[in-house]
Design a protein around this motif. Structure first.
Motif, PDB file in Angstrom:
ATOM      1  N   UNK A   1     -25.176  67.678  -9.668  1.00  0.00           N
ATOM      2  CA  UNK A   1     -25.270  67.597 -11.125  1.00  0.00           C
ATOM      3  C   UNK A   1     -26.635  67.996 -11.671  1.00  0.00           C
ATOM      4  N   UNK A   2     -27.704  67.768 -10.936  1.00  0.00           N
ATOM      5  CA  UNK A   2     -29.039  68.128 -11.428  1.00  0.00           C
ATOM      6  C   UNK A   2     -29.120  69.635 -11.666  1.00  0.00           C
ATOM      7  N   UNK A   3     -28.651  70.407 -10.691  1.00  0.00           N
ATOM      8  CA  UNK A   3     -28.679  71.869 -10.849  1.00  0.00           C
ATOM      9  C   UNK A   3     -27.708  72.317 -11.942  1.00  0.00           C
ATOM     10  N   UNK A   4     -26.551  71.685 -12.015  1.00  0.00           N
ATOM     11  CA  UNK A   4     -25.580  72.052 -13.050  1.00  0.00           C
ATOM     12  C   UNK A   4     -26.161  71.779 -14.442  1.00  0.00           C
ATOM     13  N   UNK A   5     -26.799  70.641 -14.619  1.00  0.00           N
ATOM     14  CA  UNK A   5     -27.437  70.312 -15.906  1.00  0.00           C
ATOM     15  C   UNK A   5     -28.516  71.331 -16.225  1.00  0.00           C
ATOM     16  N   UNK A   6     -29.268  71.736 -15.217  1.00  0.00           N
ATOM     17  CA  UNK A   6     -30.311  72.753 -15.415  1.00  0.00           C
ATOM     18  C   UNK A   6     -29.715  74.058 -15.940  1.00  0.00           C
ATOM     19  N   UNK A   7     -28.554  74.436 -15.421  1.00  0.00           N
ATOM     20  CA  UNK A   7     -27.904  75.663 -15.879  1.00  0.00           C
ATOM     21  C   UNK A   7     -27.401  75.521 -17.317  1.00  0.00           C
ATOM     22  N   UNK A   8     -26.859  74.347 -17.651  1.00  0.00           N
ATOM     23  CA  UNK A   8     -26.442  74.101 -19.041  1.00  0.00           C
ATOM     24  C   UNK A   8     -27.633  74.225 -19.978  1.00  0.00           C
ATOM     25  N   UNK A   9     -28.780  73.706 -19.566  1.00  0.00           N
ATOM     26  CA  UNK A   9     -29.989  73.776 -20.405  1.00  0.00           C
ATOM     27  C   UNK A   9     -30.431  75.219 -20.606  1.00  0.00           C
ATOM     28  N   UNK A  10     -30.266  76.064 -19.571  1.00  0.00           N
ATOM     29  CA  UNK A  10     -30.595  77.490 -19.716  1.00  0.00           C
ATOM     30  C   UNK A  10     -29.721  78.131 -20.798  1.00  0.00           C
TER      31      UNK A  10
ATOM     32  N   UNK B   1     -23.383  80.622  -8.319  1.00  0.00           N
ATOM     33  CA  UNK B   1     -24.259  80.575  -7.138  1.00  0.00           C
ATOM     34  C   UNK B   1     -24.420  79.153  -6.584  1.00  0.00           C
ATOM     35  N   UNK B   2     -24.527  78.186  -7.465  1.00  0.00           N
ATOM     36  CA  UNK B   2     -24.685  76.792  -7.039  1.00  0.00           C
ATOM     37  C   UNK B   2     -23.401  76.288  -6.374  1.00  0.00           C
ATOM     38  N   UNK B   3     -22.257  76.618  -6.958  1.00  0.00           N
ATOM     39  CA  UNK B   3     -20.981  76.240  -6.347  1.00  0.00           C
ATOM     40  C   UNK B   3     -20.851  76.860  -4.964  1.00  0.00           C
ATOM     41  N   UNK B   4     -21.219  78.138  -4.851  1.00  0.00           N
ATOM     42  CA  UNK B   4     -21.117  78.842  -3.572  1.00  0.00           C
ATOM     43  C   UNK B   4     -22.012  78.217  -2.511  1.00  0.00           C
ATOM     44  N   UNK B   5     -23.219  77.785  -2.909  1.00  0.00           N
ATOM     45  CA  UNK B   5     -24.128  77.142  -1.952  1.00  0.00           C
ATOM     46  C   UNK B   5     -23.523  75.861  -1.373  1.00  0.00           C
ATOM     47  N   UNK B   6     -22.668  75.214  -2.141  1.00  0.00           N
ATOM     48  CA  UNK B   6     -22.039  73.975  -1.693  1.00  0.00           C
ATOM     49  C   UNK B   6     -20.606  74.191  -1.191  1.00  0.00           C
ATOM     50  N   UNK B   7     -20.201  75.471  -1.086  1.00  0.00           N
ATOM     51  CA  UNK B   7     -18.844  75.812  -0.621  1.00  0.00           C
ATOM     52  C   UNK B   7     -17.763  75.115  -1.445  1.00  0.00           C
ATOM     53  N   UNK B   8     -17.954  75.099  -2.756  1.00  0.00           N
ATOM     54  CA  UNK B   8     -17.006  74.488  -3.674  1.00  0.00           C
ATOM     55  C   UNK B   8     -16.480  75.581  -4.600  1.00  0.00           C
ATOM     56  N   UNK B   9     -15.160  75.653  -4.767  1.00  0.00           N
ATOM     57  CA  UNK B   9     -14.593  76.619  -5.709  1.00  0.00           C
ATOM     58  C   UNK B   9     -14.708  76.075  -7.130  1.00  0.00           C
ATOM     59  N   UNK B  10     -14.526  76.958  -8.083  1.00  0.00           N
ATOM     60  CA  UNK B  10     -14.566  76.538  -9.490  1.00  0.00           C
ATOM     61  C   UNK B  10     -13.509  75.472  -9.770  1.00  0.00           C
ATOM     62  N   UNK B  11     -12.309  75.673  -9.242  1.00  0.00           N
ATOM     63  CA  UNK B  11     -11.241  74.700  -9.466  1.00  0.00           C
ATOM     64  C   UNK B  11     -11.578  73.361  -8.813  1.00  0.00           C
ATOM     65  N   UNK B  12     -12.122  73.393  -7.604  1.00  0.00           N
ATOM     66  CA  UNK B  12     -12.502  72.150  -6.937  1.00  0.00           C
ATOM     67  C   UNK B  12     -13.574  71.414  -7.740  1.00  0.00           C
ATOM     68  N   UNK B  13     -14.552  72.158  -8.265  1.00  0.00           N
ATOM     69  CA  UNK B  13     -15.604  71.535  -9.067  1.00  0.00           C
ATOM     70  C   UNK B  13     -15.021  70.893 -10.328  1.00  0.00           C
TER      71      UNK B  13
END
Length: 151
Positions: A108-117, A25-37
């Motif tokens: 990265x803040x949101x990504x770190x938050x997801x890792x913490x979950x 969902x976070x990648x989609x909000x930023x229009x970034x694919x998994x490979x691009x990330x």
């Protein structure tokens, strides 16, 4: 006939899909694919935010022909720059741009938050064990292991 043992590769792919549900969902909000990330993250983590394209492909688990398309789109969006060193025109290097670095910092803040979950759901000890086991699997080399005497 005996049932085959569970498939390690299938279990790893299914676990990856479950983990990615936290991040898509976070990648989609930023229009970034998994490979691009993966490319952006790996470049951000590299020493000078620059890598040779074949090394980048290996680290990102993207086949070199597919990486070309990913890099074209990232370059069109101003997130990476591709260039050939003057000393070796056969090599292609990729650098994270200021805009790419800013995007990583923003995400990265949101990504770190997801890792913490994920860490909270598994518990700290299980998470550390999982990461340790995955590192061991990554380091396995089938050519350096003894063959199975039963085969």
């Amino acid at each position: 006939m005996a049932r085959p043992t569970p498939s390690l590769t299938l279990a790893l792919m299914q676990a990856r899909e479950s983990a990615m549900d936290f991040f898509r969902p976070h990648l989609n909000r930023h229009n970034i694919t998994e490979q691009q990330w993966r490319v952006i993250r790996i470049l951000w983590q590299s020493e000078d935010q620059t890598l040779e394209s074949h090394r980048l492909a290996k680290l990102a688990c993207i086949l070199p022909p597919s990486l070309t398309g990913v890099l074209v789109r990232l370059e069109q969006n101003g997130l990476v720059e591709r260039w050939k060193p003057a000393t070796d025109q056969r090599r292609l290097c990729v650098t994270l741009t200021g805009k790419g670095n800013a995007l990583f910092e923003e995400m990265k803040v949101e990504m770190i938050s997801q890792y913490k979950k994920i860490q909270r759901a598994l518990g700290e000890e299980k998470y550390r064990t999982l990461m340790s086991l995955l590192k061991e699997v990554q380091e396995l080399n089938p050519d350096q292991l003894p063959s199975d005497p039963d085969t």
